[in-house]
Structure formats: C-alpha cells, structure tokens
Motif scaffolding. Structure first.
Motif, mmCIF file in Angstrom:
data_model
loop_
_atom_site.group_PDB
_atom_site.id
_atom_site.type_symbol
_atom_site.label_atom_id
_atom_site.label_comp_id
_atom_site.label_asym_id
_atom_site.label_seq_id
_atom_site.Cartn_x
_atom_site.Cartn_y
_atom_site.Cartn_z
ATOM 1 N N GLN A 188 13.515 10.263 4.248
ATOM 2 C CA GLN A 188 12.160 9.968 4.887
ATOM 3 C C GLN A 188 11.183 9.473 3.989
ATOM 4 O OE1 GLN A 188 11.290 11.284 8.220
ATOM 5 N NE2 GLN A 188 13.476 12.240 8.475
ATOM 6 N N MET A 189 10.692 8.193 4.464
ATOM 7 C CA MET A 189 9.827 7.355 3.324
ATOM 8 C C MET A 189 8.687 7.170 4.148
ATOM 9 S SD MET A 189 10.746 6.970 0.412
ATOM 10 C CE MET A 189 12.198 7.923 -0.102
ATOM 11 N N PRO A 190 7.509 6.901 3.578
ATOM 12 C CA PRO A 190 7.107 7.027 2.151
ATOM 13 C C PRO A 190 7.263 8.532 1.710
ATOM 14 C CG PRO A 190 5.196 6.342 3.407
ATOM 15 C CD PRO A 190 6.306 6.224 4.393
ATOM 16 N N LYS A 191 7.402 8.604 0.580
ATOM 17 C CA LYS A 191 7.788 10.097 0.026
ATOM 18 C C LYS A 191 6.333 10.842 -0.052
ATOM 19 C CE LYS A 191 11.336 12.086 -1.345
ATOM 20 N NZ LYS A 191 12.595 11.841 -1.997
ATOM 21 N N ARG A 192 5.073 9.969 -0.175
ATOM 22 C CA ARG A 192 3.846 10.873 -0.202
ATOM 23 C C ARG A 192 2.893 10.085 0.707
ATOM 24 N NH1 ARG A 192 2.019 9.588 -5.455
ATOM 25 N NH2 ARG A 192 3.784 10.652 -6.147
ATOM 26 N N ASP A 226 19.852 2.864 -5.603
ATOM 27 C CA ASP A 226 21.104 3.562 -6.209
ATOM 28 C C ASP A 226 22.056 3.733 -5.269
ATOM 29 O OD1 ASP A 226 19.695 3.703 -8.606
ATOM 30 O OD2 ASP A 226 18.827 5.694 -8.219
ATOM 31 N N ASP A 227 21.799 3.972 -3.801
ATOM 32 C CA ASP A 227 22.956 4.137 -2.927
ATOM 33 C C ASP A 227 23.214 2.910 -2.275
ATOM 34 O OD1 ASP A 227 22.704 6.792 -3.398
ATOM 35 O OD2 ASP A 227 21.183 7.319 -1.916
ATOM 36 N N GLY A 228 22.846 1.721 -2.665
ATOM 37 C CA GLY A 228 23.523 0.708 -2.158
ATOM 38 C C GLY A 228 22.381 -0.393 -1.560
ATOM 39 N N ASP A 279 0.822 -1.133 -0.041
ATOM 40 C CA ASP A 279 0.018 -0.111 0.015
ATOM 41 C C ASP A 279 0.999 1.210 0.029
ATOM 42 O OD1 ASP A 279 -2.249 -1.495 0.229
ATOM 43 O OD2 ASP A 279 -2.509 -1.269 2.202
ATOM 44 N N ARG A 280 2.068 1.227 0.757
ATOM 45 C CA ARG A 280 2.660 2.478 0.894
ATOM 46 C C ARG A 280 3.860 2.628 0.216
ATOM 47 N NH1 ARG A 280 1.165 5.939 4.930
ATOM 48 N NH2 ARG A 280 2.144 7.199 3.231
ATOM 49 N N CYS A 281 4.557 1.492 -0.359
ATOM 50 C CA CYS A 281 5.900 1.846 -0.966
ATOM 51 C C CYS A 281 5.799 1.272 -2.328
ATOM 52 C CB CYS A 281 6.770 0.815 -0.152
ATOM 53 S SG CYS A 281 6.660 0.814 1.636
ATOM 54 N N MET A 282 4.971 0.431 -2.884
ATOM 55 C CA MET A 282 5.223 -0.244 -3.978
ATOM 56 C C MET A 282 4.743 0.565 -5.196
ATOM 57 S SD MET A 282 5.044 -4.341 -3.831
ATOM 58 C CE MET A 282 5.644 -5.239 -2.279
ATOM 59 N N GLY A 283 3.858 1.703 -4.753
ATOM 60 C CA GLY A 283 3.541 2.673 -5.623
ATOM 61 C C GLY A 283 4.776 3.226 -6.365
ATOM 62 N N CYS A 284 5.881 3.401 -5.554
ATOM 63 C CA CYS A 284 6.922 4.061 -5.988
ATOM 64 C C CYS A 284 8.333 3.129 -6.332
ATOM 65 C CB CYS A 284 7.517 5.345 -5.217
ATOM 66 S SG CYS A 284 6.343 6.593 -5.192
ATOM 67 N N HIS A 285 7.931 1.665 -5.642
ATOM 68 C CA HIS A 285 9.206 0.844 -5.521
ATOM 69 C C HIS A 285 8.916 -0.385 -6.138
ATOM 70 C CE1 HIS A 285 11.884 3.531 -3.556
ATOM 71 N NE2 HIS A 285 10.880 3.823 -2.695
ATOM 72 N N ARG A 286 8.614 -0.526 -7.491
ATOM 73 C CA ARG A 286 8.291 -1.939 -8.083
ATOM 74 C C ARG A 286 8.864 -2.094 -9.216
ATOM 75 N NH1 ARG A 286 3.448 1.470 -9.218
ATOM 76 N NH2 ARG A 286 3.206 1.586 -11.428
HETATM 77 C C1 HEC Z 1 5.913 8.627 -3.753
HETATM 78 C C2 HEC Z 1 6.772 7.805 -4.209
HETATM 79 C C3 HEC Z 1 7.625 6.905 -2.900
HETATM 80 C C4 HEC Z 1 7.034 6.202 -1.929
HETATM 81 C C5 HEC Z 1 5.621 6.033 -1.828
HETATM 82 C C6 HEC Z 1 8.117 5.740 -1.379
HETATM 83 N N1 HEC Z 1 9.208 5.815 -1.955
HETATM 84 FE FE1 HEC Z 1 11.089 5.333 -1.368
HETATM 85 N N2 HEC Z 1 12.184 6.440 -2.572
HETATM 86 C C7 HEC Z 1 11.155 7.457 -3.438
HETATM 87 C C8 HEC Z 1 12.337 8.088 -4.349
HETATM 88 C C9 HEC Z 1 11.989 9.182 -5.265
HETATM 89 C C10 HEC Z 1 13.484 7.695 -3.684
HETATM 90 C C11 HEC Z 1 14.845 8.259 -4.331
HETATM 91 C C12 HEC Z 1 15.549 9.309 -3.355
HETATM 92 C C13 HEC Z 1 15.009 10.376 -2.948
HETATM 93 O O1 HEC Z 1 14.514 11.009 -4.063
HETATM 94 O O2 HEC Z 1 14.818 10.648 -1.813
HETATM 95 C C14 HEC Z 1 13.043 6.690 -2.713
HETATM 96 C C15 HEC Z 1 14.230 6.035 -2.059
HETATM 97 C C16 HEC Z 1 14.089 4.868 -1.130
HETATM 98 C C17 HEC Z 1 15.247 4.365 -0.516
HETATM 99 C C18 HEC Z 1 16.668 4.427 -0.832
HETATM 100 C C19 HEC Z 1 17.009 3.730 -1.820
HETATM 101 C C20 HEC Z 1 18.319 4.073 -2.532
HETATM 102 O O3 HEC Z 1 19.297 3.372 -2.417
HETATM 103 O O4 HEC Z 1 18.512 5.321 -2.850
HETATM 104 C C21 HEC Z 1 14.489 3.442 0.324
HETATM 105 C C22 HEC Z 1 15.230 2.451 1.258
HETATM 106 C C23 HEC Z 1 13.251 3.731 0.162
HETATM 107 N N3 HEC Z 1 13.118 4.779 -0.645
HETATM 108 C C24 HEC Z 1 12.196 2.958 1.150
HETATM 109 C C25 HEC Z 1 10.743 3.149 0.788
HETATM 110 C C26 HEC Z 1 9.831 2.631 1.609
HETATM 111 C C27 HEC Z 1 10.038 1.279 2.636
HETATM 112 C C28 HEC Z 1 8.762 2.915 1.127
HETATM 113 C C29 HEC Z 1 7.277 2.637 2.135
HETATM 114 C C30 HEC Z 1 7.217 2.801 3.308
HETATM 115 C C31 HEC Z 1 8.902 3.846 0.237
HETATM 116 N N4 HEC Z 1 10.050 4.059 0.228
HETATM 117 C C32 HEC Z 1 7.758 4.707 -0.202
HETATM 118 C C33 HEC Z 1 9.817 7.637 -3.556
HETATM 119 C C34 HEC Z 1 8.724 6.690 -2.720
#
Ligand code: HEC
Length: 276
Positions: A248-252, A221-223, A193-200
C-alpha cells in the motif's frame, strides 16, 4: 538562376514565410533607432541629422510593424487553430505585436516634438520619446521571443505540419501531446509530492527511483513496476489504488485522493508519456 528566383517568389506565397521575412526588419529598427536619438540629444541643435534619422526610423517602424502584424495574422490564420500551449503563445505573441506600431508612432511624434521652439517642451518631448523608444525595444524583443519560440521550439509555420505523429518518442522532447500536458499537470506533481520523498536517486526505498522514466522502467527490488498502457498490471497503480493487499503506497501521509489515483490510472492506460 531563374530557377532560384522563382523558388524564392514561390516561398513568399506562403503566409508563414512571408511573415518570417517581414519580421526581422522592424526588430532591427526598434533596437537601432535609439542610437541616432541619443546622438541627437548629445549634439542638440548643432546637428539635426541624427534627430531626423530617429524620426524617420520610428515612422518607418510604425509602418513596418503594422504590415508585419497584418502578415502575422495571415500566418496564424494559415496555421489553423493550435492546441494548448502553442495556441496560448500565438495569442500572446499577436497581442504584443499588434501594439508595436502604436508605440512606434508615439515615439515618432514625441521625438519630432523635440524640434519645437519652446526649449522646455522640446526637451521633455525628447526624453519621453527616448523612454518610449527604449520601452518599445524591450517590448518588441519580448514579442519576438514568443514568436521565435513558436517557430523554433514548436515548429509553428514551418513547412512540416504539426501532427501527433510528428511527436518523437523521445520523452524529453517538447511536444504538444495532450497526454504530456496531462502528465505534467495531474500526475507529475503527485509523484513529486507523495512518492519522491522515498523514491528518488539518493533514497530509493524498495530499490525504486520514480524520478525518471528510465529508472521507473528499471523497476524496484521486486521487479518491474510499470507496464505502459496497462494500469492493472502496473504496481505503481495497484499499490496506490488499494488493489494490492501486500503493498500500500504511499507509505506515509495517508492514501492518495480518488482523483489522484484516477489520474495515475489514466496516465498509465494512455501509455505513460513522460516529459519535463
Ligand atoms: C514514506 C516513504 C514512502 C513513500 C512516500 C512512498 N513509498 Fe513506495 N515504498 C516505500 C518502501 C519502504 C518500499 C519497500 C517495500 C515495503 O517496505 O513495503 C516501497 C516500495 C514501493 C514499490 C514496490 C517496489 C519494489 O519493487 O519492491 C512501489 C511500486 C512503490 N513503492 C510505489 C510508490 C508510489 C507510487 C508512491 C507515491 C504515490 C510511493 N511508493 C510512496 C516507501 C515509500
């Protein structure tokens, strides 16, 4: 030859094997019994043999089903208490199997009712008998399916005992690991629900795909983002827990709830078990 025979007798001493040996006959009978019954409905009074066959089949089925249910109870007692999903399956399977003999007896009586002198009553009774028989066939198939799942998917009652150690590290294997249950109920939904919108796979922001353990271990990208067994060094955790000022995640959609953050911590600290 004598060896073989004594081996076979030995096997029947095991309650689980005994149940497995008993269980197939009632299933076959339940599926076959409607055939003579339908034949008797077509032939009517001209030939009563099929009807007697159907009555006999349901009577035998009632007896066998009763014996089988009793042997099943012995098998499940022998197995001991089973955790989680297996325990629930055993329970469902038992509940369903216990009722088979009653349906069979009902079908037997109704089909026998078809021999009554009053034509109308006899016909109604036969139709009800057929309905009961068909329902019974579906019912027994469902009960057997649950039993089959117990044996073939979870290994219940097979010689190898079910222990934590037997759970293979293969992340896609169906297991009874409580950590897998926890992942599926408390962690996976948050990731979806909260992560895969941007991480798939087709939209891996930051180069990170969170849709499988293999891609998570590939990192972003950062390891690396995950150290199974240590949440504090896993960016997946630190980025959602507000520990990492840079990320700080999630971004949105706002931060995760405390319970969701805690679930991710526990999941990682307990080894980050993954499964479908
Ligand atoms: C709305 C889009 C969005 C959502 C939702 C989101 N992320 Fe991200 N995430 C990003 C973006 C864009 C980056 C690239 C780094 C940045 O821009 O800050 C990132 C980077 C990361 C990274 C670092 C990867 C790297 O090596 O640079 C981690 C770990 C991460 N996200 C975890 C999560 C987790 C866990 C969640 C869910 C709880 C989540 N993200 C939800 C957009 C999202």
């Amino acid at each position: 030859m004598q060896h073989l025979l004594s081996d076979m007798l030995q096997m029947l001493n095991d309650p689980s094997t005994r149940h497995a040996a008993f269980v197939h006959l009632p299933i076959a009978l339940a599926l076959l019994a409607p055939i003579p019954l339908i034949a008797s409905m077509i032939l009517g009074d001209k030939n009563r043999a099929p009807r007697y066959a159907a009555i006999g089949a349901y009577a035998l089925l009632a007896i066998l089903a009763y014996v089988t249910a009793v042997s099943g109870e012995a098998a499940s007692d022998h197995m001991g208490p089973a955790p989680g999903v297996v325990g629930a399956l055993v329970h469902d399977h038992e509940e369903m199997a216990e009722k088979v003999w009653m349906f069979a007896l009902g079908a037997c009586v109704l089909v026998a009712g078809g021999l009554l002198k009053k034509k109308g009553v006899a016909a109604t009774s036969t139709w009800l008998g057929l309905a009961t028989g068909l329902f019974l066939a579906l019912w027994i198939a469902a009960a057997a399916h649950k039993g089959g799942m117990l044996v073939y998917e979870y290994g219940a009652g097979t010689p190898k005992p079910m222990t934590e150690k037997d759970i293979s590290p293969d992340p896609s294997a169906v297991s009874i690991d409580p950590r897998l249950d926890f992942f599926l109920s408390d962690v996976r939904p948050v990731l979806v629900d909260r992560c895969m919108g941007c991480h798939r796979a087709d939209k891996a922001r930051g180069g990170l795909d969170l849709s499988s353990m293999a891609t998570i271990l590939d990192g972003g990208d950062d390891g690396p983002v995950l150290t199974p067994g240590n949440a504090m060094t896993s960016v997946i955790y630190t980025s959602v827990a507000g520990i990492d000022p840079e990320l700080q995640m999630p971004k949105r959609g706002g931060p995760l709830t405390d319970a969701q953050i805690e679930a991710i911590r526990r999941w990682i600290d307990e080894g980050a078990v993954w499964g479908e």
